[in-house]
Design a protein around this motif. Structure first.
Motif, PDB file in Angstrom:
ATOM      1  N   GLN A  79      84.603  10.859  32.093  1.00 29.69           N
ATOM      2  CA  GLN A  79      85.226  11.145  30.806  1.00 29.69           C
ATOM      3  C   GLN A  79      86.517  10.342  30.614  1.00 29.69           C
ATOM      4  O   GLN A  79      87.230  10.048  31.572  1.00 29.69           O
ATOM      5  CB  GLN A  79      85.545  12.635  30.707  1.00 29.69           C
ATOM      6  CG  GLN A  79      84.310  13.522  30.668  1.00 29.69           C
ATOM      7  CD  GLN A  79      83.473  13.265  29.430  1.00 29.69           C
ATOM      8  OE1 GLN A  79      83.969  13.299  28.305  1.00 29.69           O
ATOM      9  NE2 GLN A  79      82.190  12.988  29.633  1.00 29.69           N
ATOM     10  N   SER A  81      90.342   9.475  29.972  1.00 28.90           N
ATOM     11  CA  SER A  81      91.546  10.178  30.407  1.00 28.90           C
ATOM     12  C   SER A  81      92.735   9.241  30.307  1.00 28.90           C
ATOM     13  O   SER A  81      92.586   8.018  30.416  1.00 28.90           O
ATOM     14  CB  SER A  81      91.392  10.661  31.855  1.00 28.90           C
ATOM     15  OG  SER A  81      92.587  11.280  32.314  1.00 28.90           O
ATOM     16  N   ASP A 125      88.993  16.531  39.896  1.00 30.73           N
ATOM     17  CA  ASP A 125      89.154  17.925  39.486  1.00 30.73           C
ATOM     18  C   ASP A 125      90.444  18.132  38.688  1.00 30.73           C
ATOM     19  O   ASP A 125      90.533  19.052  37.865  1.00 30.73           O
ATOM     20  CB  ASP A 125      89.162  18.842  40.709  1.00 30.73           C
ATOM     21  CG  ASP A 125      87.809  18.900  41.409  1.00 30.73           C
ATOM     22  OD1 ASP A 125      86.804  18.506  40.788  1.00 30.73           O
ATOM     23  OD2 ASP A 125      87.771  19.320  42.588  1.00 30.73           O
ATOM     24  N   GLU A 126      91.448  17.276  38.932  1.00 29.51           N
ATOM     25  CA  GLU A 126      92.729  17.379  38.232  1.00 29.51           C
ATOM     26  C   GLU A 126      92.737  16.627  36.906  1.00 29.51           C
ATOM     27  O   GLU A 126      93.767  16.561  36.233  1.00 29.51           O
ATOM     28  CB  GLU A 126      93.846  16.837  39.129  1.00 29.51           C
ATOM     29  CG  GLU A 126      94.116  17.681  40.366  1.00 29.51           C
ATOM     30  CD  GLU A 126      95.059  16.991  41.340  1.00 29.51           C
ATOM     31  OE1 GLU A 126      95.661  15.961  40.954  1.00 29.51           O
ATOM     32  OE2 GLU A 126      95.188  17.467  42.480  1.00 29.51           O
ATOM     33  N   GLY A 127      91.594  16.063  36.523  1.00 28.05           N
ATOM     34  CA  GLY A 127      91.497  15.390  35.237  1.00 28.05           C
ATOM     35  C   GLY A 127      91.749  13.899  35.262  1.00 28.05           C
ATOM     36  O   GLY A 127      91.818  13.260  34.205  1.00 28.05           O
ATOM     37  N   TYR A 128      91.881  13.323  36.452  1.00 32.66           N
ATOM     38  CA  TYR A 128      92.010  11.873  36.556  1.00 32.66           C
ATOM     39  C   TYR A 128      90.648  11.218  36.353  1.00 32.66           C
ATOM     40  O   TYR A 128      89.614  11.765  36.761  1.00 32.66           O
ATOM     41  CB  TYR A 128      92.524  11.463  37.935  1.00 32.66           C
ATOM     42  CG  TYR A 128      94.009  11.627  38.139  1.00 32.66           C
ATOM     43  CD1 TYR A 128      94.879  10.561  37.944  1.00 32.66           C
ATOM     44  CD2 TYR A 128      94.537  12.855  38.539  1.00 32.66           C
ATOM     45  CE1 TYR A 128      96.239  10.708  38.146  1.00 32.66           C
ATOM     46  CE2 TYR A 128      95.898  13.013  38.742  1.00 32.66           C
ATOM     47  CZ  TYR A 128      96.747  11.935  38.544  1.00 32.66           C
ATOM     48  OH  TYR A 128      98.091  12.085  38.744  1.00 32.66           O
ATOM     49  N   LYS A 129      90.650  10.057  35.745  1.00 29.48           N
ATOM     50  CA  LYS A 129      89.442   9.240  35.718  1.00 29.48           C
ATOM     51  C   LYS A 129      89.476   8.338  36.942  1.00 29.48           C
ATOM     52  O   LYS A 129      90.485   7.674  37.210  1.00 29.48           O
ATOM     53  CB  LYS A 129      89.379   8.390  34.451  1.00 29.48           C
ATOM     54  CG  LYS A 129      88.077   7.610  34.327  1.00 29.48           C
ATOM     55  CD  LYS A 129      87.971   6.967  32.964  1.00 29.48           C
ATOM     56  CE  LYS A 129      86.550   6.522  32.700  1.00 29.48           C
ATOM     57  NZ  LYS A 129      86.400   6.011  31.318  1.00 29.48           N
TER      58      LYS A 129
END
Length: 242
Positions: A79, A81, A125-129
Motif C-alpha cells: 500500500q 505510504s 505492521d507500523e505502516g511503512y512501505k
C-alpha cells in the motif's frame, strides 16, 4: 565486516562500485561489472548509434522491465505510504549460504540474521512501505538472458520467504538509475506509491556500502544522501550477521 567475504577496496561513490551480482555459470565473477571500469569515473549511459533500443516487457513470473535498465516487481499488496523503509539486498537483507562472494544459484542465500525478516515485518505492521533498491549490473543489456533469469529467480525466492508486501527495483546498467544516483527512487515515487509523497524525515535506507574502512564502496550511503533520507548500516538495523 566480521564473517563477511573480503571485498574490493573502498571507492568513491562516483565509481561503478556495487556488487549485488552473481555468476552466470556458477563461478565467481569480478567484484564489479567491469574491472577496467573500476578506475574510471562513471559516465551517463548513452544509447549506441545503430543499436536497437530495449522494449518494455513482463515475464511469466511477473517481473516488468522498463527501458533502459529497471526490473521491478511487487510482492503482495504493498500500500502507498509516506513512510518508506528501504533496503539494499546482498550484504544487507541476505548473504550467501555458501559463503562465496557471489551466489552460485538462486537458492544460495540466507538471511543476514534472524532479526532481519522480523524487523521488516515489524516495519510493515507500523505502516511503512517496504522497498528494495538493488544494483544488478551483471545483467547489463541482456535483460532476457541467463544471468537475468537466475538473478530474478533468486530475488523471488527471498521475497516469497519474507512474506511481507514489498516492491523491488533492480538496476541492470551503469546509468542514472544505478545507485548512488537517485533514479530508482524517483522512478518508484513517480509511479508506484499511489501519488503519495514520501516524508523524508520518516523514511530511511539500509545498506552495507557505507564508506567505512572495510567497505567496498559508499554507494548505499551516497544513495540515501542523494535522496535526502536517513541512512543506516545492517549492523545498525539488524545487529551482527550470522
Amino acid at each position: 565486516m566480521s564473517g563477511r567475504p573480503r571485498r574490493a577496496p573502498k571507492r568513491s561513490k562516483k565509481y561503478d562500485d556495487e556488487v549485488d551480482d552473481f555468476s552466470d555459470e556458477g563461478s565467481d565473477v569480478p567484484l564489479s561489472d567491469s574491472d577496467s571500469e573500476d578506475r574510471k569515473p562513471r559516465k551517463k549511459a548513452v544509447a549506441a548509434r545503430g543499436k536497437k533500443s530495449l522494449d518494455s516487457f513482463t515475464t511469466d513470473e511477473g517481473w516488468s522491465f522498463e527501458p533502459p535498465s529497471i526490473f521491478y516487481k511487487e510482492y503482495g499488496d504493498a500500500q502507498p505510504s509516506d513512510k518508506i523503509a528501504a533496503f539494499d539486498l546482498d550484504g544487507t537483507l541476505v548473504n550467501t549460504k555458501s559463503g562465496a562472494t557471489f551466489a552460485k544459484d538462486d537458492l544460495d542465500w540466507k538471511w543476514y540474521n534472524k532479526s532481519a525478516p522480523e524487523k521488516i515485518q515489524a516495519y510493515a505492521d507500523e505502516g511503512y512501505k517496504i522497498v528494495v533498491f538493488t544494483n544488478q549490473g551483471t545483467i547489463k543489456s541482456a535483460v532476457k538472458g541467463k544471468a537475468a533469469e537466475k538473478i530474478l529467480s533468486r530475488i523471488d525466492s527471498i521475497m516469497e520467504e519474507l512474506g511481507v508486501p514489498v516492491q523491488v527495483f533492480a538496476c541492470t546498467m551503469d546509468d542514472h538509475y544505478r545507485k548512488p544516483e537517485r533514479g530508482m527512487w524517483d522512478f518508484f515515487v513517480s509511479r508506484f506509491n499511489g501519488g503519495v509523497a514520501p516524508d523524508h524525515s520518516k523514511s530511511f535506507f539500509v545498506g552495507d556500502a557505507a564508506g567505512r574502512t572495510a567497505d567496498f564502496a559508499d554507494t548505499d550511503k551516497g544513495f540515501a544522501d542523494n535522496v535526502g533520507i536517513g541512512f543506516r548500516t545492517p549492523e545498525d538495523e539488524f545487529g551482527v550477521p550470522e
